[in-house]
Scaffold this active site. Structure first.
Site, short mmCIF file in Angstrom:
data_model
loop_
_atom_site.label_atom_id
_atom_site.label_comp_id
_atom_site.label_asym_id
_atom_site.label_seq_id
_atom_site.Cartn_x
_atom_site.Cartn_y
_atom_site.Cartn_z
N LYS A 315 0.86 -1.22 -0.21
CA LYS A 315 0.04 -0.07 -0.19
C LYS A 315 1.00 1.25 -0.06
O LYS A 315 1.84 1.23 0.88
CB LYS A 315 -0.80 0.01 1.48
CG LYS A 315 -2.02 0.87 1.34
CD LYS A 315 -3.18 0.46 2.17
CE LYS A 315 -4.20 1.52 2.27
NZ LYS A 315 -5.51 1.09 3.07
N GLU A 402 -19.55 -5.47 10.05
CA GLU A 402 -20.40 -4.55 10.63
C GLU A 402 -21.78 -5.52 11.39
O GLU A 402 -22.11 -4.99 12.59
CB GLU A 402 -21.09 -3.26 9.83
CG GLU A 402 -20.40 -2.30 9.70
CD GLU A 402 -19.42 -2.38 8.22
OE1 GLU A 402 -19.34 -3.63 7.89
OE2 GLU A 402 -18.36 -1.76 8.08
N ARG A 430 -25.35 -2.24 7.08
CA ARG A 430 -25.09 -3.69 6.91
C ARG A 430 -25.66 -4.38 8.04
O ARG A 430 -25.82 -5.46 7.87
CB ARG A 430 -23.29 -3.67 7.02
CG ARG A 430 -22.53 -3.48 5.83
CD ARG A 430 -22.95 -4.64 4.61
NE ARG A 430 -22.47 -4.01 3.43
CZ ARG A 430 -21.34 -4.06 2.80
NH1 ARG A 430 -20.37 -4.59 3.68
NH2 ARG A 430 -21.32 -3.81 1.79
C1 LIG Z 1 -18.85 -1.39 4.69
C2 LIG Z 1 -17.59 -0.82 4.79
N1 LIG Z 1 -17.03 -0.63 5.91
C3 LIG Z 1 -15.97 0.15 6.03
C4 LIG Z 1 -15.73 0.73 5.15
C5 LIG Z 1 -14.44 1.65 5.23
N2 LIG Z 1 -13.32 1.30 4.37
C6 LIG Z 1 -13.19 1.94 3.32
S1 LIG Z 1 -11.48 0.96 2.41
C7 LIG Z 1 -11.29 0.58 4.05
C8 LIG Z 1 -10.23 -0.68 4.19
C9 LIG Z 1 -10.11 -1.61 3.09
O1 LIG Z 1 -9.12 -2.45 2.93
P1 LIG Z 1 -8.60 -3.18 1.71
O2 LIG Z 1 -9.85 -3.94 1.34
O3 LIG Z 1 -7.64 -4.04 2.21
O4 LIG Z 1 -8.20 -2.15 0.66
P2 LIG Z 1 -6.72 -1.32 0.77
O5 LIG Z 1 -7.10 0.02 1.04
O6 LIG Z 1 -5.84 -2.11 1.64
O7 LIG Z 1 -6.14 -1.47 -0.40
C10 LIG Z 1 -12.19 0.50 4.81
C11 LIG Z 1 -12.44 -0.04 6.30
C12 LIG Z 1 -16.14 0.64 3.87
N3 LIG Z 1 -15.61 1.15 2.53
N4 LIG Z 1 -17.40 -0.29 3.71
#
Ligand SMILES: Cc1ncc(C[n+]2csc(CCOP(=O)(O)OP(=O)(O)O)c2C)c(N)n1
Ligand SMILES: CC(=O)[C@@H](O)[C@H](O)COP(=O)(O)O
Ligand SMILES: [Mg+2]
Length: 659
Positions: A315, A402, A430
């Site tokens: 990342k 969630e 959710r």
């Molecule tokens: C249902 C939901 N919960 C929380 C989020 C907030 N959120 C957005 S990106 C993220 C992290 C995602 O991690 P990953 O899938 O590994 O993607 P990366 O940013 O590491 O590429 C979170 C918690 C969301 N978008 N949707």
């Protein structure tokens, strides 16, 4: 900003160099500054590019991303990390007809840049500009408008099933999902189904060891084991050698068979969890090596049945500060990098509600050992890091899960704890059934802190928290409140924690005003009168109190308008409704939420129940449509919720003949 490819970025290698954001001409990229991107009307030409050209495209993408971040806050580290993966995908598939779903969608920027949106890209996340997430209205390359995590595998399984049933089996389907989103329950529901259906499908697991915060949970540990298994590491080179022995233009499925024959079946080395579900596990592979990713994507594409390709990325790759601190650089504020010295603009507003909530949580946890705090992967967004540090035993990050977070809180309640579920309004959707069954039906004292309840700005329709008033207040036992100013945030949390029933407290992504008055104590179901008015009343729910007061003040000398801080939508202050409506004077209700089922609706329900004349009531709320992205104040203005618009609504609401 020009990128010195010779001495600059080193795509595909582990060495990191800086591509510092500079305030260059980020709003108007000169044609020719990014010659390869500028020439892409769609992704097709990428398939003919040489490896060097693809590396140059990768460098151009990173340059665009860095320039963008000098102008505005946006998703950064996640996008930097998927540049090579994105290019490899578009080289191996034709996603004008093949199907590609990026999970969540916050890492969509490189994809937008290579699918004909380079010239519009400087408008991203501004009102009327490109969306910061996939948007089918923008391009055939975007299939779903998303922003919530976890659903990509389900929609991909559905797409594939539809193409099979519809007689279009040549259309390939790919879901790309991050390791943070991967543990979401729905992903396992989708794999359960995919394994049974057995349809061709490629699931790319983009493993960068990060959610927004460092990822948590047992699945994360499992992925770590897959990565570090020395048995696997030793044999990886065997796989590569084997692939090289099989003719390049042969059927890649044969190559996979050959691997298996040679005893290097991935399932023997790792990935048994997936293999047992009927999903072929391949990997992990280096996601920054375009040629390698292409090779494995091609293999997955030609393999029958579902395949999970485990791709390891970094990342923030390509910009050292982001790689070193991907939490901060997930969505950093706009910044400039002057030879390694980063500068951001300081906000001069009041602290946001989120910070007041954090301080209230800290106080509550200090005073009462029964209080716990639960987040679903949003520790950073909810500014909970100091709470996590101070109370590690009562802090629970359950990951992007969630539904589980809410049911988990219900379980804690049964043991006598007083959990606070700190969650964004939009993500709590959710957990709807768990709020209903596990919490409200049992009448358990879970406290919901609904952050981002309102217009969230540049994230747009997937993230605006506009529906919670309607969806929370329908449940028996639930108390629903919203602070109108800073000090009320803590007072409401205190009231909730002393109330033996479920409570929700909503507040937006906005700074909280300080009022120069002694707040009335919180009494469940009772409003607070801010100022009296002889001509009519504005009744504000939550943070819109700021706009309501400004509107009333702007009318001084013209109309004498009272302001009420409603505090509760449930229970509604029936006496307040009666007193404001009964005299026939106008009432304007104001809320930052959807009109349907919202505060104004509840107010009118109460007036009707009390057989009051409702003709002089006006409801100001968000309309029955999905609201685009844009600056919060711009959006409030667009939808009649600015002080000027509220004042005008008061003028319009004065019963004819009165003024
Ligand atoms: C249902 C939901 N919960 C929380 C989020 C907030 N959120 C957005 S990106 C993220 C992290 C995602 O991690 P990953 O899938 O590994 O993607 P990366 O940013 O590491 O590429 C979170 C918690 C969301 N978008 N949707
Ligand atoms: C993609 C996603 O869902 C998060 O990154 C979200 O954009 C965070 O929003 P805040 O910036 O309001 O915390
Ligand atoms: Mg991740």
């Amino acid at each position: 900003m020009a990128v010195n490819l010779a001495g600059g970025l080193c795509i595909g290698a582990k060495t990191l160099t800086n591509t510092p954001p500079k305030k260059s001409d980020a709003h108007h990229h000169a044609l020719g500054q990014h010659p390869l991107l500028a020439g892409l009307d769609d992704a097709m030409p990428l398939r003919t590019f040489s490896p060097d050209q693809l590396n140059s495209v990768a460098a151009e993408i990173r340059d665009v991303l860095c320039n963008l971040l000098a102008t505005r806050t946006a998703h950064f580290a996640s996008n930097l990390g998927v540049v090579e993966l994105c290019l490899a995908l578009h080289c191996e598939f034709d996603f004008r007809s093949d199907r590609l779903v990026w999970d969540t969608g916050h890492q969509i920027y490189p994809h937008k840049l290579v699918t004909g949106r380079y010239h519009q890209f400087p408008s991203i996340r501004t009102r009327g500009g490109l969306m910061g997430y996939p948007n089918p209205h923008e391009s055939v390359y975007d299939l779903f408008m998303t922003g919530h995590a976890g659903c990509s595998v389900s929609t991909a399984v559905g797409l594939r099933s539809g193409d099979v049933v519809g007689g279009q089996p040549d259309r390939r389907t790919v879901a790309v999902i991050g390791d943070g989103a991967f543990p979401s329950g729905i992903v396992f529901e989708a794999m359960n189904n995919a394994g049974e259906l057995g349809d061709d499908l490629t699931i790319v697991l983009n493993d960068n060891k990060m959610s927004i915060c460092p990822r948590v949970g047992a699945v994360a540990d499992y992925l770590d084991r897959l990565r570090s298994n020395p048995f696997y590491t030793g044999l990886k080179s065997e796989v590569v050698k084997l692939l090289e022995r099989v003719p390049m233009f042969g059927d890649p499925a044969e190559r996979l068979l050959a691997q298996m024959k040679e005893g290097v079946k991935a399932g023997l080395l790792g990935g048994m969890l997936f293999e047992e579900l009927g999903i072929r596990y391949v990997g992990p592979i280096d996601g920054h090596d375009i040629a390698l990713v292409r090779k494995y994507l091609a293999m997955a594409r030609e393999t029958s049945g579902p395949v999970l390709l485990h791709v390891v990325t970094e990342k923030g790759h390509g910009y050292k500060p982001a790689a070193e601190d991907p939490v901060y650089f997930h969505t950093p504020p706009a910044f400039n990098d002057d030879a390694g010295t980063l500068t951001t603009q300081k906000s001069d507003g009041h602290p946001p509600y989120t910070l007041h909530a954090r301080e209230a949580i800290r106080k509550a946890m200090t005073e009462d050992q029964r209080v716990t705090i639960i987040t679903a992967a949003m520790c950073q967004g909810n500014k909970l890091e100091p709470v996590r540090e101070k109370f590690p035993d009562r802090f629970f990050d359950v990951g992007i899960c969630e539904s589980h977070a809410v049911a988990f809180a219900a379980g804690q309640c049964k043991t006598g704890l007083r959990p606070i579920v700190d969650i964004y309004s939009t993500f709590l959707q959710r957990s709807y059934d768990q709020i209903f069954q596990e919490v409200a039906l049992q009448d358990l004292p879970v406290t919901f802190l609904l952050d981002r309840a309102g217009l969230t700005g540049p994230d747009g329709p997937t993230h605006h928290g506009l529906f919670d008033i309607g969806y929370m207040r329908v449940f028996p036992n639930m108390v629903c409140m919203a602070p109108g100013y800073a000090a009320e945030t803590g007072m409401m949390l205190d009231a909730a924690l002393h109330h033996d029933h479920p409570c929700s407290i909503r507040y937006p992504k906005a700074s909280a005003i300080e009022l120069d008055h002694v707040p009335a104590p919180i009494e469940i179901g009772k409003c607070e009168v801010i100022r009296e008015g002889a001509d009519g009343t504005i009744v504000a729910f939550g943070a819109m109190l700021e706009q309501a007061i400004a509107a009333a003040e702007s009318l001084d000398g013209d109309l004498d308008v009272g302001v009420i801080n409603a505090r509760f939508v449930k229970p509604m202050d029936e006496a307040m409704v009666h007193d404001t409506v009964a005299g026939g004077k106008f009432v304007v209700t104001v809320e930052e939420g959807a009109r349907m089922g919202g505060f104004g609706s509840a107010f009118i329900e109460s007036a009707v129940q009390q057989r009051l004349d409702t003709r002089a009531i006006r409801v100001l709320a968000l309309p029955d449509e999905f609201i685009d992205h844009g600056d919060r104040n711009e959006l409030l203005h667009d939808h009649g919720l600015s002080p000027v618009a509220i004042a005008q609504a008061c003028r319009d609401a004065v019963p004819t003949g009165v003024h």
